[in-house]
Design an enzyme around this catalytic site. Structure first.
Site, PDB file in Angstrom:
ATOM      1  N   LYS A 104       0.812  -1.216   0.000  1.00 36.89           N
ATOM      2  CA  LYS A 104       0.000   0.000   0.000  1.00 36.89           C
ATOM      3  C   LYS A 104       0.851   1.275   0.000  1.00 36.89           C
ATOM      4  O   LYS A 104       2.054   1.224   0.308  1.00 36.89           O
ATOM      5  CB  LYS A 104      -0.947  -0.042   1.202  1.00 36.89           C
ATOM      6  CG  LYS A 104      -1.960  -1.194   1.125  1.00 36.89           C
ATOM      7  CD  LYS A 104      -2.982  -1.131   2.250  1.00 36.89           C
ATOM      8  CE  LYS A 104      -3.989  -2.277   2.133  1.00 36.89           C
ATOM      9  NZ  LYS A 104      -5.073  -2.175   3.172  1.00 36.89           N
TER      10      LYS A 104
ATOM     11  N   TYR B 140     -12.664  -2.205  -4.011  1.00 40.15           N
ATOM     12  CA  TYR B 140     -13.205  -2.216  -2.643  1.00 40.15           C
ATOM     13  C   TYR B 140     -14.722  -2.067  -2.608  1.00 40.15           C
ATOM     14  O   TYR B 140     -15.271  -1.598  -1.608  1.00 40.15           O
ATOM     15  CB  TYR B 140     -12.549  -1.106  -1.821  1.00 40.15           C
ATOM     16  CG  TYR B 140     -11.138  -1.433  -1.346  1.00 40.15           C
ATOM     17  CD1 TYR B 140     -10.891  -2.526  -0.494  1.00 40.15           C
ATOM     18  CD2 TYR B 140     -10.047  -0.654  -1.718  1.00 40.15           C
ATOM     19  CE1 TYR B 140      -9.606  -2.822  -0.046  1.00 40.15           C
ATOM     20  CE2 TYR B 140      -8.763  -0.946  -1.265  1.00 40.15           C
ATOM     21  CZ  TYR B 140      -8.554  -2.031  -0.427  1.00 40.15           C
ATOM     22  OH  TYR B 140      -7.283  -2.319   0.031  1.00 40.15           O
TER      23      TYR B 140
ATOM     24  N   PHE C 135     -15.286   3.710   7.001  1.00 43.07           N
ATOM     25  CA  PHE C 135     -13.888   3.913   6.588  1.00 43.07           C
ATOM     26  C   PHE C 135     -13.704   3.937   5.073  1.00 43.07           C
ATOM     27  O   PHE C 135     -12.596   4.133   4.591  1.00 43.07           O
ATOM     28  CB  PHE C 135     -12.995   2.824   7.198  1.00 43.07           C
ATOM     29  CG  PHE C 135     -13.320   1.406   6.773  1.00 43.07           C
ATOM     30  CD1 PHE C 135     -12.834   0.887   5.570  1.00 43.07           C
ATOM     31  CD2 PHE C 135     -14.106   0.581   7.580  1.00 43.07           C
ATOM     32  CE1 PHE C 135     -13.107  -0.413   5.182  1.00 43.07           C
ATOM     33  CE2 PHE C 135     -14.385  -0.725   7.190  1.00 43.07           C
ATOM     34  CZ  PHE C 135     -13.889  -1.220   5.984  1.00 43.07           C
TER      35      PHE C 135
ATOM     36  N   ARG D 264      -2.450 -14.492   4.518  1.00 39.79           N
ATOM     37  CA  ARG D 264      -3.148 -13.725   5.567  1.00 39.79           C
ATOM     38  C   ARG D 264      -2.428 -13.897   6.909  1.00 39.79           C
ATOM     39  O   ARG D 264      -2.344 -12.974   7.705  1.00 39.79           O
ATOM     40  CB  ARG D 264      -4.612 -14.168   5.687  1.00 39.79           C
ATOM     41  CG  ARG D 264      -5.492 -13.859   4.482  1.00 39.79           C
ATOM     42  CD  ARG D 264      -5.859 -12.415   4.332  1.00 39.79           C
ATOM     43  NE  ARG D 264      -6.662 -11.877   5.389  1.00 39.79           N
ATOM     44  CZ  ARG D 264      -7.409 -10.773   5.277  1.00 39.79           C
ATOM     45  NH1 ARG D 264      -7.454 -10.103   4.120  1.00 39.79           N
ATOM     46  NH2 ARG D 264      -8.093 -10.303   6.289  1.00 39.79           N
TER      47      ARG D 264
ATOM     48  N   THR E  44      -5.862  -7.045  10.385  1.00 35.93           N
ATOM     49  CA  THR E  44      -6.149  -5.735   9.775  1.00 35.93           C
ATOM     50  C   THR E  44      -5.676  -4.600  10.687  1.00 35.93           C
ATOM     51  O   THR E  44      -5.117  -3.607  10.213  1.00 35.93           O
ATOM     52  CB  THR E  44      -7.670  -5.591   9.549  1.00 35.93           C
ATOM     53  OG1 THR E  44      -8.142  -6.736   8.828  1.00 35.93           O
ATOM     54  CG2 THR E  44      -7.992  -4.309   8.797  1.00 35.93           C
TER      55      THR E  44
ATOM     56  N   ASN F 169      -2.278   0.144   6.671  1.00 33.34           N
ATOM     57  CA  ASN F 169      -1.740  -1.092   7.245  1.00 33.34           C
ATOM     58  C   ASN F 169      -0.798  -1.851   6.295  1.00 33.34           C
ATOM     59  O   ASN F 169      -0.627  -3.058   6.419  1.00 33.34           O
ATOM     60  CB  ASN F 169      -2.879  -1.978   7.765  1.00 33.34           C
ATOM     61  CG  ASN F 169      -3.852  -2.379   6.682  1.00 33.34           C
ATOM     62  OD1 ASN F 169      -3.638  -2.056   5.511  1.00 33.34           O
ATOM     63  ND2 ASN F 169      -4.904  -3.089   7.044  1.00 33.34           N
TER      64      ASN F 169
ATOM     65  N   HIS G  18      -2.121  -5.480   1.404  1.00 37.08           N
ATOM     66  CA  HIS G  18      -3.397  -6.187   1.180  1.00 37.08           C
ATOM     67  C   HIS G  18      -3.118  -7.646   0.839  1.00 37.08           C
ATOM     68  O   HIS G  18      -2.145  -7.951   0.158  1.00 37.08           O
ATOM     69  CB  HIS G  18      -4.145  -5.541  -0.002  1.00 37.08           C
ATOM     70  CG  HIS G  18      -5.302  -6.364  -0.500  1.00 37.08           C
ATOM     71  ND1 HIS G  18      -6.562  -6.271   0.058  1.00 37.08           N
ATOM     72  CD2 HIS G  18      -5.396  -7.307  -1.465  1.00 37.08           C
ATOM     73  CE1 HIS G  18      -7.372  -7.131  -0.555  1.00 37.08           C
ATOM     74  NE2 HIS G  18      -6.694  -7.764  -1.488  1.00 37.08           N
TER      75      HIS G  18
ATOM     76  N   GLU H 132      -9.628 -10.398  -7.946  1.00 37.22           N
ATOM     77  CA  GLU H 132      -8.670  -9.305  -7.809  1.00 37.22           C
ATOM     78  C   GLU H 132      -7.509  -9.446  -8.798  1.00 37.22           C
ATOM     79  O   GLU H 132      -7.058  -8.458  -9.374  1.00 37.22           O
ATOM     80  CB  GLU H 132      -8.157  -9.257  -6.360  1.00 37.22           C
ATOM     81  CG  GLU H 132      -9.254  -8.869  -5.369  1.00 37.22           C
ATOM     82  CD  GLU H 132      -8.862  -9.054  -3.911  1.00 37.22           C
ATOM     83  OE1 GLU H 132      -7.702  -9.458  -3.642  1.00 37.22           O
ATOM     84  OE2 GLU H 132      -9.711  -8.785  -3.038  1.00 37.22           O
TER      85      GLU H 132
END
Ligand code: IDP
Ligand code: MG
Length: 139
Positions: A11, A51, A59, A87, A93, A114, A117, A128
């Site tokens: 990110k 998203y 958010f 993950r 998260t 964070n 992704h 995705e």
């Protein structure tokens, strides 16, 4: 290759602060193989599609603004049981809840920023990856 890959995005906060290399090293150490990789600045429209499941959440607007605030690295990563394994590698998260040693524990600066992704299920990994990469861009 369903089940054996996940889609990841380093990110903007992590790219901006020079964490791309360290994050790629952790991913490499964990045994993930890069099947596709590119640096892009995501458009607002692309972020909204990516998203869309979060549309309407408190958010959401902040997330779209953040994800379009600078370049990111998007990649397809191959590994056995890739979604779940990745993950685990990135952590919760919320960085305060993330386990020690996870990418988010190391590099997240907030719940929003964070650092990384990872797809949350095989179906979303396919969706995705298809949004960002053509067949000729995958190895
Ligand atoms: P995930 O990325 O761990 O799957 P999601 O719930 O799918 O988490 O949320 C997508 C992204 O939206 C998060 O990675 C984070 O950047 C942002 N986000 C989620 N919840 C919050 C929140 O409560 N405040 C601010 N940003 C959030
Ligand atoms: Mg998610």
């Amino acid at each position: 290759m369903s089940g054996n890959f996940t889609l990841s995005i380093i990110k903007p906060n992590a790219v901006r602060t020079g964490k791309t290399g360290p994050i790629l090293a952790i991913i490499n150490e964990a045994g993930f193989e890069i099947a596709a990789l590119k640096m892009v600045r995501i458009s607002r429209k692309q972020a909204e599609v990516f998203y869309e499941v979060h549309k309407g959440k408190p958010f959401y607007e902040g997330l779209i603004g953040f994800m379009t605030s600078g370049p990111v690295f998007v990649m397809i990563l191959k590994h056995e049981n890739a979604v779940e394994e990745f993950r685990r590698l990135i952590g919760d998260t919320d960085p305060e809840k993330a386990e020690a040693g996870t990418i988010r524990k190391l590099y997240a600066v907030s719940v929003q920023m964070n650092a990384i992704h990872g797809s949350d299920c095989d179906e979303n990994a396919v969706r995705e990856a298809d949004l960002f990469f053509s067949g000729f861009e995958r190895f």
